[in-house]
Design an enzyme around this catalytic site. Structure first.
Site, PDB file in Angstrom:
ATOM      1  N   LEU A  39       0.949   6.045  -0.892  1.00 52.87           N
ATOM      2  CA  LEU A  39       1.007   6.340   0.543  1.00 52.87           C
ATOM      3  C   LEU A  39       1.887   5.333   1.276  1.00 52.87           C
ATOM      4  O   LEU A  39       2.605   5.689   2.215  1.00 52.87           O
ATOM      5  CB  LEU A  39      -0.411   6.341   1.138  1.00 52.87           C
ATOM      6  CG  LEU A  39      -1.435   7.265   0.462  1.00 52.87           C
ATOM      7  CD1 LEU A  39      -2.769   7.223   1.198  1.00 52.87           C
ATOM      8  CD2 LEU A  39      -0.914   8.699   0.391  1.00 52.87           C
ATOM      9  N   LYS A  75     -14.260   1.294   3.620  1.00 51.67           N
ATOM     10  CA  LYS A  75     -13.507   2.221   4.467  1.00 51.67           C
ATOM     11  C   LYS A  75     -14.255   2.503   5.775  1.00 51.67           C
ATOM     12  O   LYS A  75     -13.637   2.761   6.811  1.00 51.67           O
ATOM     13  CB  LYS A  75     -13.207   3.509   3.702  1.00 51.67           C
ATOM     14  CG  LYS A  75     -12.293   3.288   2.494  1.00 51.67           C
ATOM     15  CD  LYS A  75     -10.992   2.594   2.885  1.00 51.67           C
ATOM     16  CE  LYS A  75      -9.976   2.572   1.769  1.00 51.67           C
ATOM     17  NZ  LYS A  75      -8.685   1.970   2.173  1.00 51.67           N
ATOM     18  N   SER A 115     -10.485   6.329   4.508  1.00 50.21           N
ATOM     19  CA  SER A 115     -10.634   7.365   3.480  1.00 50.21           C
ATOM     20  C   SER A 115     -11.726   8.296   3.960  1.00 50.21           C
ATOM     21  O   SER A 115     -12.603   7.886   4.739  1.00 50.21           O
ATOM     22  CB  SER A 115     -11.071   6.723   2.158  1.00 50.21           C
ATOM     23  OG  SER A 115     -11.592   7.710   1.284  1.00 50.21           O
ATOM     24  N   ASP A 122      -0.113 -11.229  -1.309  1.00 52.44           N
ATOM     25  CA  ASP A 122      -1.451 -10.651  -1.416  1.00 52.44           C
ATOM     26  C   ASP A 122      -2.047 -10.527  -0.011  1.00 52.44           C
ATOM     27  O   ASP A 122      -2.125 -11.526   0.712  1.00 52.44           O
ATOM     28  CB  ASP A 122      -2.294 -11.608  -2.282  1.00 52.44           C
ATOM     29  CG  ASP A 122      -3.657 -11.063  -2.626  1.00 52.44           C
ATOM     30  OD1 ASP A 122      -4.188 -10.236  -1.847  1.00 52.44           O
ATOM     31  OD2 ASP A 122      -4.201 -11.470  -3.655  1.00 52.44           O
ATOM     32  N   TYR A 142     -16.777   1.161  -1.989  1.00 53.69           N
ATOM     33  CA  TYR A 142     -15.568   1.750  -1.409  1.00 53.69           C
ATOM     34  C   TYR A 142     -15.867   2.324  -0.023  1.00 53.69           C
ATOM     35  O   TYR A 142     -15.139   2.093   0.940  1.00 53.69           O
ATOM     36  CB  TYR A 142     -15.039   2.831  -2.355  1.00 53.69           C
ATOM     37  CG  TYR A 142     -13.711   3.412  -1.940  1.00 53.69           C
ATOM     38  CD1 TYR A 142     -12.574   2.612  -1.863  1.00 53.69           C
ATOM     39  CD2 TYR A 142     -13.586   4.769  -1.643  1.00 53.69           C
ATOM     40  CE1 TYR A 142     -11.342   3.154  -1.488  1.00 53.69           C
ATOM     41  CE2 TYR A 142     -12.365   5.313  -1.275  1.00 53.69           C
ATOM     42  CZ  TYR A 142     -11.250   4.495  -1.197  1.00 53.69           C
ATOM     43  OH  TYR A 142     -10.038   5.018  -0.831  1.00 53.69           O
ATOM     44  N   SER A 151       4.016   1.523  -3.492  1.00 49.80           N
ATOM     45  CA  SER A 151       3.495   2.681  -4.223  1.00 49.80           C
ATOM     46  C   SER A 151       2.817   3.678  -3.291  1.00 49.80           C
ATOM     47  O   SER A 151       2.451   3.337  -2.159  1.00 49.80           O
ATOM     48  CB  SER A 151       2.474   2.160  -5.250  1.00 49.80           C
ATOM     49  OG  SER A 151       1.818   3.207  -5.918  1.00 49.80           O
ATOM     50  N   ASP A 177       3.948  -6.144  -0.595  1.00 51.56           N
ATOM     51  CA  ASP A 177       3.074  -5.688  -1.682  1.00 51.56           C
ATOM     52  C   ASP A 177       2.924  -6.833  -2.678  1.00 51.56           C
ATOM     53  O   ASP A 177       3.821  -7.643  -2.843  1.00 51.56           O
ATOM     54  CB  ASP A 177       3.703  -4.472  -2.393  1.00 51.56           C
ATOM     55  CG  ASP A 177       2.679  -3.625  -3.126  1.00 51.56           C
ATOM     56  OD1 ASP A 177       2.458  -2.467  -2.707  1.00 51.56           O
ATOM     57  OD2 ASP A 177       2.086  -4.124  -4.113  1.00 51.56           O
TER      58      ASP A 177
HETATM   59  N1  LIG Z   1      -4.631   8.395  -2.975  1.00 51.38           N
HETATM   60  C1  LIG Z   1      -5.685   8.896  -2.362  1.00 51.38           C
HETATM   61  O1  LIG Z   1      -6.121  10.010  -2.655  1.00 51.38           O
HETATM   62  C2  LIG Z   1      -6.362   8.111  -1.259  1.00 51.38           C
HETATM   63  C3  LIG Z   1      -7.397   8.735  -0.571  1.00 51.38           C
HETATM   64  C4  LIG Z   1      -8.036   8.053   0.441  1.00 51.38           C
HETATM   65  C5  LIG Z   1      -7.657   6.762   0.754  1.00 51.38           C
HETATM   66  N2  LIG Z   1      -6.658   6.176   0.057  1.00 51.38           N
HETATM   67  C6  LIG Z   1      -6.338   4.800   0.426  1.00 51.38           C
HETATM   68  O2  LIG Z   1      -4.959   4.703   0.697  1.00 51.38           O
HETATM   69  C7  LIG Z   1      -4.488   3.404   0.362  1.00 51.38           C
HETATM   70  C8  LIG Z   1      -3.270   3.541  -0.528  1.00 51.38           C
HETATM   71  O3  LIG Z   1      -3.644   4.248  -1.679  1.00 51.38           O
HETATM   72  P1  LIG Z   1      -2.574   4.802  -2.727  1.00 51.38           P
HETATM   73  O4  LIG Z   1      -3.170   6.017  -3.307  1.00 51.38           O
HETATM   74  O5  LIG Z   1      -1.239   4.842  -2.108  1.00 51.38           O
HETATM   75  O6  LIG Z   1      -2.660   3.658  -3.828  1.00 51.38           O
HETATM   76  P2  LIG Z   1      -1.531   3.029  -4.798  1.00 51.38           P
HETATM   77  O7  LIG Z   1      -2.310   2.357  -5.880  1.00 51.38           O
HETATM   78  O8  LIG Z   1      -0.504   4.043  -5.150  1.00 51.38           O
HETATM   79  O9  LIG Z   1      -0.847   1.925  -3.863  1.00 51.38           O
HETATM   80  C9  LIG Z   1      -1.547   0.794  -3.416  1.00 51.38           C
HETATM   81  C10 LIG Z   1      -0.570  -0.348  -3.299  1.00 51.38           C
HETATM   82  O10 LIG Z   1      -1.290  -1.473  -2.766  1.00 51.38           O
HETATM   83  C11 LIG Z   1      -0.859  -2.635  -3.451  1.00 51.38           C
HETATM   84  N3  LIG Z   1      -1.903  -3.647  -3.392  1.00 51.38           N
HETATM   85  C12 LIG Z   1      -3.125  -3.596  -3.977  1.00 51.38           C
HETATM   86  N4  LIG Z   1      -3.788  -4.738  -3.737  1.00 51.38           N
HETATM   87  C13 LIG Z   1      -2.962  -5.527  -2.988  1.00 51.38           C
HETATM   88  C14 LIG Z   1      -3.095  -6.821  -2.442  1.00 51.38           C
HETATM   89  N5  LIG Z   1      -4.206  -7.566  -2.618  1.00 51.38           N
HETATM   90  N6  LIG Z   1      -2.079  -7.316  -1.705  1.00 51.38           N
HETATM   91  C15 LIG Z   1      -0.924  -6.592  -1.531  1.00 51.38           C
HETATM   92  N7  LIG Z   1      -0.749  -5.365  -2.063  1.00 51.38           N
HETATM   93  C16 LIG Z   1      -1.770  -4.829  -2.768  1.00 51.38           C
HETATM   94  C17 LIG Z   1      -0.601  -2.154  -4.874  1.00 51.38           C
HETATM   95  O11 LIG Z   1       0.239  -3.049  -5.581  1.00 51.38           O
HETATM   96  C18 LIG Z   1       0.036  -0.790  -4.642  1.00 51.38           C
HETATM   97  O12 LIG Z   1       1.440  -0.895  -4.540  1.00 51.38           O
HETATM   98  C19 LIG Z   1      -5.671   2.678  -0.265  1.00 51.38           C
HETATM   99  O13 LIG Z   1      -6.295   1.892   0.722  1.00 51.38           O
HETATM  100  C20 LIG Z   1      -6.593   3.806  -0.688  1.00 51.38           C
HETATM  101  O14 LIG Z   1      -7.944   3.405  -0.694  1.00 51.38           O
HETATM  102  C21 LIG Z   1      -6.002   6.817  -0.947  1.00 51.38           C
END
Ligand SMILES: NC(=O)c1ccc[n+]([C@@H]2O[C@H](COP(=O)([O-])OP(=O)(O)OC[C@H]3O[C@@H](n4cnc5c(N)ncnc54)[C@H](O)[C@@H]3O)[C@@H](O)[C@H]2O)c1
Length: 253
Positions: free
Chosen positions: A17, A163, A146, A57, A159, A15, A36
């Protein structure tokens, strides 16, 4: 680094990023392993890019080892990207004066910090065994922090702590791994248009976009994937944290 013909492991690759990173690396010719806990989602992304997938996980060391072993088949694991993670909103004390739950704090530290540690350490151990390329380079690890590591907002105690730890691991990890030619770079994203934010109503999403310095929009996951590709290709980038955020500085709330 030459991405084509390298193996890459991407956590959270089902999913947001992570999925965008899988697409960007596959487009440059990498053999991508999508890791994932959402196995169906990982399977879907892998099918789309002609990659492989494994469910598991990141907080479970055995799952991480299995995923790294799959990516290391063929002795070309050179890229590891940690995107698995999530957010958490809870204040130090809530409106009734009760303290932040220890459970919530531990959950987010385990996922965002220990999950990153588990995959980074195991991937680095596998990368240390591949043949070095130009300048002795063997591989690169990209971790995801982040802007909350620097501009933590109200409710981001856990959070931001998680980070901040990802940010703080960057330099010592790069120093440790320099002897084997592995670089470590962290990306600190701002506000990105992923399923994490897709749950918000459209007007709130637009307001968030307006809060960005320039351009006044949410970041695209493909822009994150593009930066991972640049980091992999640019051998002089190491031990650094890069904000990818349109210049945003988060206000208190
Ligand atoms: N989207 C944003 O604006 C943003 C901003 C800053 C940081 N981030 C960071 O970027 C990263 C990705 O975020 P995103 O927005 O793509 O999120 P998302 O929810 O779209 O994707 C996260 C993915 O991680 C997987 N995941 C969660 N827990 C897991 C585990 N224990 N083991 C294996 N897989 C696991 C989920 O199934 C999901 O597919 C995160 O660390 C988030 O904190 C996101």
């Amino acid at each position: 680094m030459e991405i084509s013909n390298s193996s890459a492991i991407v956590t959270g690759g089902a999913s947001g990023l992570g999925a965008a990173t899988c697409r960007a690396l596959a487009e440059k010719g990498a053999r991508v392993v999508v890791f994932d806990r959402n196995e169906d989602g990982a399977k879907q992304v892998a099918a789309e890019i002609g990659g492989e997938y494994i469910g598991g996980d990141v907080t479970n060391p055995d799952d991480c080892q299995r995923a790294v072993d799959l990516a290391a088949e063929g002795d070309e694991l050179r890229i590891a990207v940690n995107c698995a993670g999530t957010g958490w909103a809870e204040r130090v004390i809530n409106r009734s004066g009760e303290p932040h739950s220890a459970q919530g704090f531990e959950f987010i530290l385990r996922l965002n910090v220990i999950g990153t540690f588990n995959v980074m350490t195991r991937a680095a151990a596998a990368m240390a065994k591949v043949a070095p390329g130009e300048d002795g380079e063997r591989g690169v690890v990209v971790n995801t922090a982040s802007v909350a590591a620097f501009d933590g907002q109200i409710g981001q105690l856990a959070y931001s702590a998680s980070k901040g730890a990802v940010v703080a691991m960057t330099l010592p990890a790069a120093r440790d791994l320099s002897v084997v030619g592995i670089r470590v770079v962290t990306i600190a994203p701002g506000l990105f248009d992923t399923p994490l934010l897709a749950t918000l109503p459209e007007d709130q999403r637009r307001a968030l976009g307006e809060s960005v310095l320039f351009p006044k929009v949410l970041g695209l996951p493909s822009q994150y994937g593009q930066l991972v590709v640049s980091i992999a290709q640019n051998r002089y980038l190491n031990g650094e944290v890069l904000r990818l955020d349109g210049g945003i500085r988060m206000p208190p709330r």
